[in-house]
Scaffold this motif. Structure first.
Motif, PDB file in Angstrom:
ATOM      1  N   UNK A 408       4.568 -17.709 -31.591  1.00  0.00           N
ATOM      2  CA  UNK A 408       5.883 -18.060 -31.064  1.00  0.00           C
ATOM      3  C   UNK A 408       5.930 -19.518 -30.625  1.00  0.00           C
ATOM      4  N   UNK A 409       4.846 -19.962 -29.925  1.00  0.00           N
ATOM      5  CA  UNK A 409       4.807 -21.360 -29.477  1.00  0.00           C
ATOM      6  C   UNK A 409       4.791 -22.326 -30.667  1.00  0.00           C
ATOM      7  N   UNK A 410       3.988 -22.002 -31.690  1.00  0.00           N
ATOM      8  CA  UNK A 410       3.902 -22.871 -32.863  1.00  0.00           C
ATOM      9  C   UNK A 410       5.243 -22.947 -33.581  1.00  0.00           C
ATOM     10  N   UNK A 411       5.872 -21.785 -33.701  1.00  0.00           N
ATOM     11  CA  UNK A 411       7.181 -21.742 -34.363  1.00  0.00           C
ATOM     12  C   UNK A 411       8.196 -22.584 -33.601  1.00  0.00           C
ATOM     13  N   UNK A 412       8.234 -22.437 -32.291  1.00  0.00           N
ATOM     14  CA  UNK A 412       9.199 -23.172 -31.473  1.00  0.00           C
ATOM     15  C   UNK A 412       8.991 -24.685 -31.596  1.00  0.00           C
ATOM     16  N   UNK A 413       7.718 -25.114 -31.608  1.00  0.00           N
ATOM     17  CA  UNK A 413       7.432 -26.544 -31.710  1.00  0.00           C
ATOM     18  C   UNK A 413       7.890 -27.113 -33.063  1.00  0.00           C
ATOM     19  N   UNK A 414       7.600 -26.378 -34.110  1.00  0.00           N
ATOM     20  CA  UNK A 414       7.965 -26.866 -35.435  1.00  0.00           C
ATOM     21  C   UNK A 414       9.483 -26.846 -35.642  1.00  0.00           C
ATOM     22  N   UNK A 415      10.143 -25.824 -35.116  1.00  0.00           N
ATOM     23  CA  UNK A 415      11.598 -25.753 -35.212  1.00  0.00           C
ATOM     24  C   UNK A 415      12.237 -26.918 -34.459  1.00  0.00           C
ATOM     25  N   UNK A 416      11.687 -27.223 -33.276  1.00  0.00           N
ATOM     26  CA  UNK A 416      12.210 -28.338 -32.494  1.00  0.00           C
ATOM     27  C   UNK A 416      12.065 -29.655 -33.230  1.00  0.00           C
ATOM     28  N   UNK A 417      11.040 -29.747 -34.072  1.00  0.00           N
ATOM     29  CA  UNK A 417      10.818 -30.960 -34.858  1.00  0.00           C
ATOM     30  C   UNK A 417      11.687 -30.993 -36.109  1.00  0.00           C
ATOM     31  N   UNK A 418      12.446 -29.907 -36.362  1.00  0.00           N
ATOM     32  CA  UNK A 418      13.328 -29.857 -37.512  1.00  0.00           C
ATOM     33  C   UNK A 418      12.665 -29.403 -38.788  1.00  0.00           C
ATOM     34  N   UNK A 419      11.493 -28.757 -38.678  1.00  0.00           N
ATOM     35  CA  UNK A 419      10.789 -28.289 -39.867  1.00  0.00           C
ATOM     36  C   UNK A 419      11.289 -26.918 -40.300  1.00  0.00           C
ATOM     37  N   UNK A 420      11.255 -26.669 -41.614  1.00  0.00           N
ATOM     38  CA  UNK A 420      11.418 -25.312 -42.117  1.00  0.00           C
ATOM     39  C   UNK A 420      10.059 -24.629 -42.078  1.00  0.00           C
ATOM     40  N   UNK A 421      10.059 -23.320 -41.849  1.00  0.00           N
ATOM     41  CA  UNK A 421       8.792 -22.623 -41.597  1.00  0.00           C
ATOM     42  C   UNK A 421       8.468 -21.617 -42.688  1.00  0.00           C
ATOM     43  N   UNK A 422       7.195 -21.554 -43.037  1.00  0.00           N
ATOM     44  CA  UNK A 422       6.652 -20.493 -43.874  1.00  0.00           C
ATOM     45  C   UNK A 422       5.390 -20.005 -43.171  1.00  0.00           C
TER      46      UNK A 422
END
Length: 618
Positions: A408-422
């Motif tokens: 959850x923490x990793x996802x939140x950080x990457x989303x905040x940076x504007x990244x799309x996630x896989x």
């Protein structure tokens, strides 16, 4: 009769030249030699020569229960013969035939854009066999997988992928932009483009009519034969209008007992400019767009595009370049390189832009994925070395990882940076990682969207399957009115359908197979060039350049084309009205009226031809 009609049609230009010579001889006999009999005979002969092709066309029309313009002219000319006005019969038929010849010549000019495309279509290819020898072969006989050698200055004969070599290609025939594009191993090349420098060996993916270039030609030719609602109305109007003119002529003849006046009514009532004006605008407008890499799948698309008030955009490949790269890899469990190797093996089975970004990562151990299963809107399930893996969004992996705080923490950080996630997760809980993937906005995207609003588009909406954080990060730099994230393909289609039910005229812009439902649901389906396959099947408008600026150009061109159609309709109707006023006021006779009528046809065609040189940049 059919063969005679075909012969006369084929040699129509020669017949007009012959009739012109006879008319000159008749006038010379009349004024120089005072030979009135010779004048009458030559005029009668000219009238018969001109009447024959018109009469045969009229008979063909009547056989299918169509009262065409040729029927009106035939009756009028026969009537002129009956009352002994051979000069009127000759001049009317000459003007009518001359008008048709000039129409053909000018309409050929309006189709010049398509002819230029067709002339560029490659016919042969230099094929490399298994022994390394080369031989010429017709492109229509090439199969996917064939190796083709292309040398400097040569035309690329097939769609394919570069196997060896590097070169600079002029892709103006595909994109409309005469700039050189660097081509290296692994890059795609397109039939109809030209190698300005370098030599390539290409593996064929499509040849002949199946190439992108072939599909462009086919699409434009079909579009030029299509009809707007206006044109369909005009065609129906002409079907009823012609019998109406005949009826008016009969009534005028009965009331005035002036047979000559009744015949003149028939001639002047011909709606030639009305019938030719709309298709001439259609051909010219669509041809203009084709030269600019804007492919309308019919003039009706133009009519609908100019009325659009809401445009919905897919994000990846539409507002962004569609070539995202992996920016971050957060490994929560497992070995970093092993995770990359497994992810590359799995994503190599997908054409999704995010999958291609992962598949481009360097590997140490080539692996093979088996039992690959696509979960619509979520990602992929597959097995690698006997172990099941999930690779996709949070909804896909939740069943395996549950409420994992580190994830959850990793996802939140990457989303905040504007990244799309896989997210990659193994079914045995031993491997877990998050790929942060970022795409870049298309150049001038913000400027193009601002200008769309200036052109009357009221709402710009982003529809994406990406996460909310990434979607909002992208939208923050654009004049987007609404953002809808984490949407499945059916969600996008439902949004478009709901907006249409709410009274909005909606265009959807996408570039992939997953956009097909929304494209099909829209008033206007617009595909970027990167989604060429779906574009040809689903979209009504294809932007070959994959540039948002092309959408601006398309809307301006659509507006101008429809305006041009309406101008032609007004010119045609005003001409008929003024001719009738002049006729009944005693100022217009049959020959003069026919001359004015043919001039009106030329005027609407010339007006349509202005669209060929129209530059919809401002």
């Amino acid at each position: 009769m059919v063969k005679i009609q075909q012969f006369l049609t084929k040699h129509r230009q020669g017949l007009v030249i012959l009739m012109t010579i006879l008319l000159v001889l008749a006038e010379a006999a009349r004024w120089l030699g005072q030979m009135s009999l010779a004048y009458q005979v030559i005029m009668a002969l000219t009238g018969v020569i001109g009447l024959l092709p018109i009469l045969l066309t009229a008979i063909s029309a009547l056989r299918v229960r169509l009262v065409s313009i040729d029927v009106l002219v035939s009756i009028a000319v026969i009537g002129a013969f009956v009352i002994g006005e051979y000069n009127e019969a000759a001049i009317v038929t000459w003007l009518f035939m001359l008008g048709e010849v000039l129409e053909d010549l000018t309409l050929k000019k309006t189709r010049s854009a398509v002819k230029q495309l067709t002339d560029l279509a490659p016919q042969t290819a230099l094929v490399v066999d298994t022994d390394g020898n080369t031989h010429q072969e017709d492109v229509d006989f090439l199969d996917p997988g064939a190796h083709v050698l292309i040398k400097t200055g040569a035309q690329v004969p097939v769609d394919g992928t570069v196997l060896t070599g590097d070169a600079l290609a002029n892709e103006a025939s595909i994109t409309g932009e005469a700039r050189l594009v660097k081509k290296e191993v692994g890059d795609s090349v397109y039939a109809g483009t030209i190698l300005e420098n370098g030599t390539l060996t290409v593996e064929t993916t499509a040849a002949g009519d199946d190439t992108t270039f072939g599909k462009i030609i086919e699409l434009v030719e079909e579009a030029q034969d299509s009809q707007t609602k206006t044109q369909r109305f005009i065609d129906r109007f002409a079907q009823y209008y012609t019998p109406f003119v005949l009826l008016v002529a009969v009534v005028v003849g009965l009331l005035t007992r002036d047979f000559r006046l009744a015949i003149t009514v028939m001639v002047l009532g011909c709606p030639g400019a009305l019938v030719i004006g709309v298709p001439a605008s259609t051909v010219a407008g669509i041809g203009n767009g084709a030269r600019r890499g804007i492919l309308f799948k019919g003039s009706d698309v133009m009519d609908r595009l100019r009325q659009v008030d809401t445009i919905a955009f897919d994000k990846t490949g539409t507002l962004t370049r569609g070539k995202p790269t992996v920016q971050t890899l957060v490994v929560l469990k497992g070995d970093r390189q092993a995770i990359i190797d497994r992810a590359v093996a799995i994503e190599g089975q997908s054409d999704h832009p995010l999958a291609r970004a992962i598949a481009a990562l360097p590997t140490q151990q080539p692996l093979t994925a088996t039992k690959v299963e696509t979960v619509k809107g979520q990602g992929i399930k597959a097995e690698v070395d006997g172990q099941e893996y999930l690779l996709g969004n949070r909804a896909l992996v939740n069943a395996v990882v549950g409420d994992d705080a580190a994830l959850t923490r990793a996802v939140d950080q990457l989303v905040a940076a504007g990244d799309s996630l896989v997210i990659l997760a193994s079914a045995d809980h031993q491997e877990l990682a998050v790929f942060g993937i970022k795409d870049q906005l298309r150049p001038q995207a913000a400027v193009a969207l601002h200008q769309l609003k200036q052109l009357g588009v009221k709402r710009l909406v982003m529809l994406t399957g990406d996460n909310t954080g990434t979607a909002k990060e992208i939208a923050a730099t654009l004049p987007i009115d609404e953002v809808h994230a984490e949407m499945l393909p059916q969600d996008k289609a439902r949004f478009v359908a709901d907006e249409r039910e709410g009274g909005h005229r909606v265009a959807f812009v996408g570039d992939g197979i997953n956009d097909s439902p929304a494209l099909a649901a829209a008033d206007v389906a617009i595909a970027m060039g990167s989604g060429m396959d779906v574009a040809m099947d689903v979209a009504g408008l294809v932007l070959v350049k994959s540039a948002l600026a092309s959408l601006l150009t398309a809307r301006r061109l659509a507006r101008r084309t429809i305006t041009n159609m309406n101008e032609n309709i007004v010119i045609a109707l005003l001409t008929v009205l003024l001719l009738f006023i002049g006729l009944f006021a005693g100022y217009v006779e049959m020959a003069l009226g026919m001359l004015i009528h043919e001039l009106s046809i030329l005027i609407v065609i010339l007006n349509s031809m202005r669209l060929i040189k129209y530059s919809p940049q401002n």
